[in-house]
Design an enzyme around this catalytic site. Sequence first.
Site, mmCIF file in Angstrom:
data_model
loop_
_atom_site.group_PDB
_atom_site.id
_atom_site.type_symbol
_atom_site.label_atom_id
_atom_site.label_comp_id
_atom_site.label_asym_id
_atom_site.label_seq_id
_atom_site.Cartn_x
_atom_site.Cartn_y
_atom_site.Cartn_z
ATOM 1 C CG HIS A 1 -3.967 -1.466 -1.930
ATOM 2 N ND1 HIS A 1 -4.957 -2.328 -2.371
ATOM 3 C CD2 HIS A 1 -4.542 -0.673 -1.000
ATOM 4 C CE1 HIS A 1 -6.070 -2.061 -1.726
ATOM 5 N NE2 HIS A 1 -5.853 -1.055 -0.892
ATOM 6 C CG ASP B 1 -6.277 -2.597 2.932
ATOM 7 O OD1 ASP B 1 -5.269 -2.384 3.612
ATOM 8 O OD2 ASP B 1 -6.790 -1.739 2.191
ATOM 9 C CB SER C 1 -0.913 0.014 1.231
ATOM 10 O OG SER C 1 -1.576 1.259 1.324
ATOM 11 C CG MET D 1 -11.331 3.170 1.536
ATOM 12 S SD MET D 1 -10.029 3.033 2.772
ATOM 13 C CE MET D 1 -8.594 3.148 1.688
ATOM 14 C CG HIS E 1 -9.453 0.162 -1.113
ATOM 15 N ND1 HIS E 1 -8.938 -0.125 0.140
ATOM 16 C CD2 HIS E 1 -10.797 0.187 -0.954
ATOM 17 C CE1 HIS E 1 -9.924 -0.264 0.999
ATOM 18 N NE2 HIS E 1 -11.066 -0.067 0.366
ATOM 19 C CG MET F 1 -11.919 -2.771 4.699
ATOM 20 S SD MET F 1 -10.353 -2.275 3.934
ATOM 21 C CE MET F 1 -9.567 -1.365 5.270
ATOM 22 C CG ASP G 1 -5.147 2.320 0.855
ATOM 23 O OD1 ASP G 1 -6.100 1.531 0.775
ATOM 24 O OD2 ASP G 1 -4.017 1.989 1.272
ATOM 25 C CG MET H 1 -8.379 7.144 2.206
ATOM 26 S SD MET H 1 -7.564 7.196 3.819
ATOM 27 C CE MET H 1 -6.766 5.573 3.846
#
Length: 212
Positions: free
Chosen positions: A31, A171, A6, A66, A64, A135, A33, A35
């Site tokens: 990965h 994750d 990540s 979020m 991913h 998660m 993330d 957000m």
Amino acid sequence: MILSPSLLSADIGRLEQELQALEQAGVRWVHWDVMDGHFVPNITFGQHVIGMMRKRSRLFFDVHLMIEDPDRYLGAFRDAGADMLTVHAEACPHLQRTLTEIRRLGMKAGAALNPATPLSFLEYVADDLDMALLMSVNPGFGGQKFLPITYERIRRFRVLFGERHVPVEIDGGVTPENALDLLDAGAEILVSGSSFFNGTPYAERRLAFEKC
């Protein structure tokens, strides 16, 4: 086992060099993330950063989201170069339609569940999934402690889906020390942030996970 480091824990000021170093270390996936400060408290990468790095990397981009209302951004992340796009079931009122659209846009489709979200949320979209992300922490922050209930959730997921094979990604709090137990429970893709980017040479860290 697929290891997906990540970038949330990488040196953000040197993303291009980090991606090059990961590739040279034999890593195949990375990965992202994403957000938005609403679905989770923090704000991180957006499609523009990912798009810029896509031009500089051949790694598989495991993106991913979020974020709230991810449907608005599916095309933007496709254009940015996402290979797989994962949305949170909690953020998608019409999850099946969202997953179908991700595939139509040419990406692999993943769905993520927070630790307290029932696994049954994904039962009726199994045919629309290329991956399920369970998660193992509550999303929004790096460096959190792994939730042991994750092992049981993976096993229950495998029972729930039976012969329908949906790869499971984990994750949050993933380390070489718990990787083997996760794989034994039925996980196939491991996301590791702070444990991977801990100052150890990346090739050595990759081997530490693969020896599991």
